[in-house]
Scaffold this motif. Structure first.
Motif, PDB file in Angstrom:
ATOM      1  N   ALA A 124      -7.372  -1.122  -3.823  1.00  0.00           N
ATOM      2  CA  ALA A 124      -7.472  -2.251  -4.758  1.00  0.00           C
ATOM      3  C   ALA A 124      -8.522  -2.032  -5.846  1.00  0.00           C
ATOM      4  CB  ALA A 124      -7.787  -3.538  -3.996  1.00  0.00           C
ATOM      5  N   CYS A 125      -9.589  -1.298  -5.548  1.00  0.00           N
ATOM      6  CA  CYS A 125     -10.653  -1.176  -6.546  1.00  0.00           C
ATOM      7  C   CYS A 125     -10.727   0.202  -7.197  1.00  0.00           C
ATOM      8  CB  CYS A 125     -11.996  -1.579  -5.950  1.00  0.00           C
ATOM      9  SG  CYS A 125     -12.597  -0.476  -4.693  1.00  0.00           S
ATOM     10  N   GLU A 126      -9.855   1.121  -6.845  1.00  0.00           N
ATOM     11  CA  GLU A 126      -9.844   2.447  -7.461  1.00  0.00           C
ATOM     12  C   GLU A 126      -8.683   2.569  -8.432  1.00  0.00           C
ATOM     13  OE1 GLU A 126     -12.010   5.013  -7.190  1.00  0.00           O
ATOM     14  OE2 GLU A 126     -13.270   3.755  -5.921  1.00  0.00           O
ATOM     15  N   ASP A 127      -8.969   2.851  -9.687  1.00  0.00           N
ATOM     16  CA  ASP A 127      -7.919   2.988 -10.699  1.00  0.00           C
ATOM     17  C   ASP A 127      -6.987   4.163 -10.427  1.00  0.00           C
ATOM     18  OD1 ASP A 127      -8.749   0.793 -12.142  1.00  0.00           O
ATOM     19  OD2 ASP A 127     -10.074   1.971 -13.432  1.00  0.00           O
ATOM     20  N   GLY A 128      -7.493   5.208  -9.838  1.00  0.00           N
ATOM     21  CA  GLY A 128      -6.703   6.412  -9.622  1.00  0.00           C
ATOM     22  C   GLY A 128      -5.959   6.451  -8.311  1.00  0.00           C
ATOM     23  N   VAL A 129      -5.776   5.304  -7.672  1.00  0.00           N
ATOM     24  CA  VAL A 129      -5.075   5.259  -6.384  1.00  0.00           C
ATOM     25  C   VAL A 129      -4.076   4.111  -6.406  1.00  0.00           C
ATOM     26  CG1 VAL A 129      -5.341   5.091  -3.865  1.00  0.00           C
ATOM     27  CG2 VAL A 129      -7.164   6.105  -5.230  1.00  0.00           C
ATOM     28  N   ARG A 130      -2.854   4.377  -5.930  1.00  0.00           N
ATOM     29  CA  ARG A 130      -1.808   3.350  -5.868  1.00  0.00           C
ATOM     30  C   ARG A 130      -1.065   3.462  -4.532  1.00  0.00           C
ATOM     31  NH1 ARG A 130      -2.667   3.118 -10.806  1.00  0.00           N
ATOM     32  NH2 ARG A 130      -1.723   2.020 -12.475  1.00  0.00           N
ATOM     33  N   TRP A 131      -0.600   2.331  -4.035  1.00  0.00           N
ATOM     34  CA  TRP A 131       0.265   2.337  -2.855  1.00  0.00           C
ATOM     35  C   TRP A 131       1.661   2.764  -3.272  1.00  0.00           C
ATOM     36  CZ3 TRP A 131      -1.920   2.288   1.625  1.00  0.00           C
ATOM     37  CH2 TRP A 131      -3.075   1.548   1.851  1.00  0.00           C
ATOM     38  N   CYS A 132       2.338   3.474  -2.413  1.00  0.00           N
ATOM     39  CA  CYS A 132       3.743   3.811  -2.635  1.00  0.00           C
ATOM     40  C   CYS A 132       4.530   2.500  -2.568  1.00  0.00           C
ATOM     41  CB  CYS A 132       4.248   4.774  -1.565  1.00  0.00           C
ATOM     42  SG  CYS A 132       6.027   5.088  -1.647  1.00  0.00           S
ATOM     43  N   PRO A 133       5.411   2.228  -3.550  1.00  0.00           N
ATOM     44  CA  PRO A 133       6.155   0.966  -3.546  1.00  0.00           C
ATOM     45  C   PRO A 133       7.351   0.942  -2.598  1.00  0.00           C
ATOM     46  CG  PRO A 133       6.727   2.238  -5.489  1.00  0.00           C
ATOM     47  CD  PRO A 133       5.637   2.997  -4.775  1.00  0.00           C
ATOM     48  N   HIS A 134       7.656   2.065  -1.952  1.00  0.00           N
ATOM     49  CA  HIS A 134       8.778   2.086  -1.011  1.00  0.00           C
ATOM     50  C   HIS A 134       8.498   1.082   0.094  1.00  0.00           C
ATOM     51  CE1 HIS A 134      11.479   3.657   2.116  1.00  0.00           C
ATOM     52  NE2 HIS A 134      12.210   4.065   1.099  1.00  0.00           N
ATOM     53  N   PRO A 135       9.457   0.211   0.424  1.00  0.00           N
ATOM     54  CA  PRO A 135       9.212  -0.923   1.322  1.00  0.00           C
ATOM     55  C   PRO A 135       8.562  -0.600   2.669  1.00  0.00           C
ATOM     56  CG  PRO A 135      11.444  -1.010   0.442  1.00  0.00           C
ATOM     57  CD  PRO A 135      10.841   0.268  -0.027  1.00  0.00           C
ATOM     58  N   GLU A 136       8.888   0.514   3.275  1.00  0.00           N
ATOM     59  CA  GLU A 136       8.362   0.780   4.611  1.00  0.00           C
ATOM     60  C   GLU A 136       7.295   1.874   4.632  1.00  0.00           C
ATOM     61  OE1 GLU A 136      11.725   1.382   7.153  1.00  0.00           O
ATOM     62  OE2 GLU A 136      12.690  -0.439   6.430  1.00  0.00           O
ATOM     63  N   ALA A 154      -3.218   9.337  -4.685  1.00  0.00           N
ATOM     64  CA  ALA A 154      -4.467   9.421  -5.443  1.00  0.00           C
ATOM     65  C   ALA A 154      -4.339  10.515  -6.495  1.00  0.00           C
ATOM     66  CB  ALA A 154      -5.628   9.728  -4.503  1.00  0.00           C
ATOM     67  N   LEU A 155      -4.771  10.209  -7.701  1.00  0.00           N
ATOM     68  CA  LEU A 155      -4.755  11.192  -8.779  1.00  0.00           C
ATOM     69  C   LEU A 155      -6.072  11.948  -8.804  1.00  0.00           C
ATOM     70  CD1 LEU A 155      -3.326   9.042 -11.718  1.00  0.00           C
ATOM     71  CD2 LEU A 155      -2.078  10.671 -10.275  1.00  0.00           C
ATOM     72  N   ALA A 195      -5.312  12.040 -13.614  1.00  0.00           N
ATOM     73  CA  ALA A 195      -5.739  10.801 -14.271  1.00  0.00           C
ATOM     74  C   ALA A 195      -5.694  10.955 -15.791  1.00  0.00           C
ATOM     75  CB  ALA A 195      -7.148  10.421 -13.809  1.00  0.00           C
ATOM     76  N   ASP A 196      -6.120  12.121 -16.300  1.00  0.00           N
ATOM     77  CA  ASP A 196      -6.059  12.377 -17.743  1.00  0.00           C
ATOM     78  C   ASP A 196      -4.618  12.401 -18.231  1.00  0.00           C
ATOM     79  OD1 ASP A 196      -8.811  12.513 -17.816  1.00  0.00           O
ATOM     80  OD2 ASP A 196      -8.884  14.716 -17.814  1.00  0.00           O
ATOM     81  N   VAL A 209       5.455  10.416  -9.726  1.00  0.00           N
ATOM     82  CA  VAL A 209       4.597  10.960  -8.670  1.00  0.00           C
ATOM     83  C   VAL A 209       5.358  10.873  -7.356  1.00  0.00           C
ATOM     84  CG1 VAL A 209       2.422  10.380  -9.827  1.00  0.00           C
ATOM     85  CG2 VAL A 209       3.464   8.733  -8.278  1.00  0.00           C
ATOM     86  N   LYS A 210       4.830  11.566  -6.348  1.00  0.00           N
ATOM     87  CA  LYS A 210       5.476  11.563  -5.036  1.00  0.00           C
ATOM     88  C   LYS A 210       4.405  11.330  -3.979  1.00  0.00           C
ATOM     89  CE  LYS A 210       8.862  14.403  -4.436  1.00  0.00           C
ATOM     90  NZ  LYS A 210       9.721  15.583  -4.180  1.00  0.00           N
ATOM     91  N   CYS A 211       4.711  10.425  -3.029  1.00  0.00           N
ATOM     92  CA  CYS A 211       3.746  10.141  -1.953  1.00  0.00           C
ATOM     93  C   CYS A 211       3.876  11.195  -0.848  1.00  0.00           C
ATOM     94  CB  CYS A 211       3.967   8.740  -1.384  1.00  0.00           C
ATOM     95  SG  CYS A 211       5.372   8.607  -0.252  1.00  0.00           S
ATOM     96  N   GLY A 212       3.019  11.109   0.139  1.00  0.00           N
ATOM     97  CA  GLY A 212       3.016  12.047   1.255  1.00  0.00           C
ATOM     98  C   GLY A 212       4.287  12.025   2.096  1.00  0.00           C
TER      99      GLY A 212
END
Length: 168
Positions: A58-70, A76-77, A82-83, A97-100
């Protein structure tokens, strides 16, 4: 023990540690000291780690949750990533991007990857598809209703023929 459990159950966990229960105390129990207190409580450890991860993302700009429902992965960039994302955002481009777990998504808007289309173009396209789908569903319902009317008309004609053209 009870304070620790209560703080975790209420989600009152900060990245810099658990706060002291004393009203005027600003001391925080660091994560490395919290973990040993949760030995034998895998449910508590899991909840604690989940809260810490949620707060971090929530507080790191360079990190996002994967939106896939499960999916429970975060992406993390690194500095170069990030650039690259910042440059893409300035020109209105999305970045795939691709999650783990292997789920691909656009970093900027969270939708399916859509390069070379911009995120705005993708949102417009999605909106158009939703409207078109709604229109198609309405047309399908109208066709089905019309088909039922024709079927009823044919049934009445058939019954009239079977009865030898007599009305009862």
């Amino acid at each position: 023990g009870m304070h620790l459990t209560a703080r975790i159950d209420e989600g009152d966990v900060q990245r810099d540690g658990l706060r002291c229960p004393g009203a005027d105390c600003s001391y925080r129990l660091e994560q490395r000291r919290v973990m040993p207190l949760m030995l034998g409580r895998p449910d508590l450890v899991e909840r604690y780690n989940k809260i810490i991860a949620e707060k971090y993302v929530a507080c790191e700009d360079g990190v996002r949750w994967c939106p896939h429902p499960e999916c429970q992965c975060a992406v993390a960039l690194d500095r170069a990533g990030a650039d690259f994302v910042a440059d893409a955002a300035q020109s209105g481009r999305g970045v795939a991007v691709k999650c783990g777990e292997g789920h691909s998504f656009c970093w900027s808007c969270g939708l399916a990857p859509h390069e070379p289309a911009s995120c705005a173009q993708m949102r417009e396209w999605s909106s158009l598809c939703e409207r078109t789908t709604a229109d198609a569903e309405a047309a399908q319902e109208e066709l089905e209703a019309e088909g039922r009317r024709h079927l009823c008309q044919w049934k009445l004609i058939w019954e009239w023929v079977v009865q030898g053209g007599r009305r009862e």
